[in-house]
Design an enzyme around this catalytic site. Sequence first.
Site, PDB file in Angstrom:
ATOM      1  N   ILE A  90       4.550  -1.234   3.137  1.00  0.00           N
ATOM      2  CA  ILE A  90       4.447   0.165   2.750  1.00  0.00           C
ATOM      3  C   ILE A  90       5.280   0.466   1.516  1.00  0.00           C
ATOM      4  CG2 ILE A  90       4.653   2.556   3.530  1.00  0.00           C
ATOM      5  CD1 ILE A  90       2.624   0.837   5.090  1.00  0.00           C
ATOM      6  N   LYS A  91       4.618   0.959   0.477  1.00  0.00           N
ATOM      7  CA  LYS A  91       5.324   1.362  -0.746  1.00  0.00           C
ATOM      8  C   LYS A  91       5.810   2.794  -0.585  1.00  0.00           C
ATOM      9  CE  LYS A  91       3.507   0.272  -4.763  1.00  0.00           C
ATOM     10  NZ  LYS A  91       2.481   0.126  -5.839  1.00  0.00           N
ATOM     11  N   ILE A  92       7.100   2.981  -0.818  1.00  0.00           N
ATOM     12  CA  ILE A  92       7.725   4.299  -0.667  1.00  0.00           C
ATOM     13  C   ILE A  92       8.609   4.552  -1.883  1.00  0.00           C
ATOM     14  CG2 ILE A  92       9.267   5.730   0.733  1.00  0.00           C
ATOM     15  CD1 ILE A  92       8.504   4.033   3.149  1.00  0.00           C
TER      16      ILE A  92
ATOM     17  N   VAL B  32       0.857  -1.189   0.000  1.00  0.00           N
ATOM     18  CA  VAL B  32       0.000   0.000   0.000  1.00  0.00           C
ATOM     19  C   VAL B  32       0.891   1.237   0.000  1.00  0.00           C
ATOM     20  CG1 VAL B  32      -1.867   1.205   1.184  1.00  0.00           C
ATOM     21  CG2 VAL B  32      -1.707  -1.289   1.344  1.00  0.00           C
TER      22      VAL B  32
END
Length: 230
Positions: free
Chosen positions: A91-93, A65
């Site tokens: 977590i997509k960063i 996400v």
Amino acid sequence: MGGWGKELELWIDSGDIEEIKKAVELGAITGVTTNPTLIAKVGYTKDFREVVREICRIVDGPVSVEAVSLHADGIVEEARELVKLGDNVVIKIPVIPEGLKAMKRLSQEGIRVNATLVFSTNQALLAARAGAAYVSPFIGRLDDIGHNGMQVVRDAAQIFRSYNMPTRVIAASIRHPLHVIEAAKAGAHVATIPYRVIEQMVKHPLTDIGLERFLADWQKVVKQEAVKCP
């Protein structure tokens, strides 16, 4: 963060709950990558977070996400809230300076990160050293501008393997079934695939022709048996 395994995982790249359900039912899909753009395309009236919760309930494996903040403090705070939506949230960063700072902090907190918008092996290496559990080279977008996107996957996989680095390589921005095969041969851990490409992977005209012939022959057998047994 997981180590080097021998299996290639297949994930679906989608924000459509019905697509995700159908893909998971096939038995081959073990994770999801999504982002606000993919979810917005569906046109849900429900809250973004509720959509993510539902996706996390459908899939046992990782659900990536995206954090949308552009500063490290904001990314970290956003990530802390997003992981509350499901135990399988990653977590997509993006690989930007503030993103790398956030990756380091979050990895130290035990929050898994998927470094996204990776377009070079240098970016993949930086993200891995910052603690990312996954790096996602966008092969299709690189191909679109005349670069060899799969080479980034290949190089990152080779470097991580050579130094026994635990970061896993996700082949993202897949355009067609051949990309999936190329990703597997290049050493990717994961290929994340749009639903339409999953459908293309299943479909083959010779399978359809063969099945049609089998069914036709079966009907002949049934008729013959009926004649023998009045």
